[in-house]
Design an enzyme around this catalytic site. Structure first.
Site, PDB file in Angstrom:
ATOM      1  N   ASP A  58      12.525  21.730 -30.843  1.00  0.00           N
ATOM      2  CA  ASP A  58      12.509  23.189 -30.820  1.00  0.00           C
ATOM      3  C   ASP A  58      13.574  23.813 -31.717  1.00  0.00           C
ATOM      4  O   ASP A  58      13.943  24.967 -31.544  1.00  0.00           O
ATOM      5  CB  ASP A  58      12.668  23.707 -29.391  1.00  0.00           C
ATOM      6  CG  ASP A  58      13.976  23.273 -28.743  1.00  0.00           C
ATOM      7  OD1 ASP A  58      14.735  22.511 -29.377  1.00  0.00           O
ATOM      8  OD2 ASP A  58      14.236  23.704 -27.604  1.00  0.00           O
TER       9      ASP A  58
ATOM     10  N   ASP B 119      16.580  27.946 -34.006  1.00  0.00           N
ATOM     11  CA  ASP B 119      15.882  27.318 -32.887  1.00  0.00           C
ATOM     12  C   ASP B 119      14.890  28.334 -32.332  1.00  0.00           C
ATOM     13  O   ASP B 119      14.965  29.516 -32.633  1.00  0.00           O
ATOM     14  CB  ASP B 119      16.863  26.863 -31.800  1.00  0.00           C
ATOM     15  CG  ASP B 119      17.426  28.032 -31.020  1.00  0.00           C
ATOM     16  OD1 ASP B 119      16.797  28.428 -30.022  1.00  0.00           O
ATOM     17  OD2 ASP B 119      18.478  28.559 -31.415  1.00  0.00           O
TER      18      ASP B 119
ATOM     19  N   LYS C 123      28.531  25.872 -23.229  1.00  0.00           N
ATOM     20  CA  LYS C 123      28.112  27.216 -23.621  1.00  0.00           C
ATOM     21  C   LYS C 123      28.564  28.240 -22.583  1.00  0.00           C
ATOM     22  O   LYS C 123      28.606  27.962 -21.385  1.00  0.00           O
ATOM     23  CB  LYS C 123      26.596  27.287 -23.793  1.00  0.00           C
ATOM     24  CG  LYS C 123      25.768  26.997 -22.564  1.00  0.00           C
ATOM     25  CD  LYS C 123      24.291  27.065 -22.929  1.00  0.00           C
ATOM     26  CE  LYS C 123      23.406  26.743 -21.727  1.00  0.00           C
ATOM     27  NZ  LYS C 123      21.972  26.825 -22.079  1.00  0.00           N
TER      28      LYS C 123
END
Length: 237
Positions: free
Chosen positions: A116, A223, A167
């Site tokens: 992806d 992405d 993240k």
């Protein structure tokens, strides 16, 4: 070992194509996320073109959710690439999916790509980087303006990975995982059997100081993990 001891046709590729694509569900009701069309063709075909142009001849697709949509649309051949399928019958994560695909791998070095995302990079230079450092695993890194969505990877002057930041824990510019990896087959053999495991969150952090390197590229990256980034992919590609 000299760089010339590895030829690109001796590299086998794996594309991780089993994700559910929860955030793209409205666009992927009848197909796997990697089969969502960008500019009139499935996103995964841009990755296959990249592999074919580099001279690779074999790719293993790790499928799971809606695997039939991938197999029925791609078949067993794409241009000069032989396509082999490794299907997970239950969710095993990105690392677990790779582990069950090992029986289809017959060379020492495996190029792994997230299905992806897309990043431009020089495969020959990346392979040279990996071999010179005798790396166990090498990750392609790309620089973004805000790492908060992706997490950050810090490396030393030789490219050895020193630290992962999850993240959401930091904002601002930095180097992130671009979703392309070169691994020794032995690295995949060290993944536990039949155990759901994430490459990014669990397996790679466990390899810090164990031969894990990051290769930096300043080329373009995108992405399709969110609706916003998916809609940007058309112009990008």
């Amino acid at each position: 070992m000299s760089d010339r001891e590895i030829e690109l046709p001796d590299i086998e590729a794996v594309i991780l194509a089993g994700g559910m694509g929860t955030r793209l569900r409205s666009l992927a009701l009848d197909r796997s996320k990697v089969m969502v069309e960008v500019k009139g063709r499935p996103f995964i075909t841009y990755l296959l073109d990249q592999l074919d142009s580099a001279g690779l001849r074999k790719v293993i697709l790790c499928t799971g959710y809606m695997a039939y949509s991938v197999e029925s649309m791609l078949g067993d051949k794409y241009k000069n690439l032989e396509i082999i399928y490794s299907k997970e019958n239950e969710p095993l994560g990105t690392a677990g999916a790779l582990k069950i695909a090992i029986p289809y791998m017959h060379v020492e070095h495996i190029l792994v790509m997230n299905g992806d995302s897309f990043v431009e990079f020089d495969m020959n230079v990346f392979f040279s980087f990996h071999v010179k450092r005798q790396a166990f695993v090498s990750i392609v890194l790309t620089k973004v303006e805000d790492v908060s969505r992706y997490g950050e990877i810090e490396v030393n002057s030789d490219g050895e990975v020193k630290h992962f930041t999850e993240k959401g824990n930091r904002t601002g510019a930095g180097w992130i995982n671009a979703g392309v990896y070169l691994m020794k087959k032995d690295a995949l053999c060290s993944i536990p059997d039949k155990t759901p495991l994430s490459l990014e969150k669990q397996f790679f952090p466990s390899l810090v100081k164990e031969g894990l390197y990051g290769y930096k590229t300043n080329e373009r990256f995108i992405d399709i993990g969110t609706t916003e980034s998916f809609h940007a992919a058309g112009e990008f590609l």
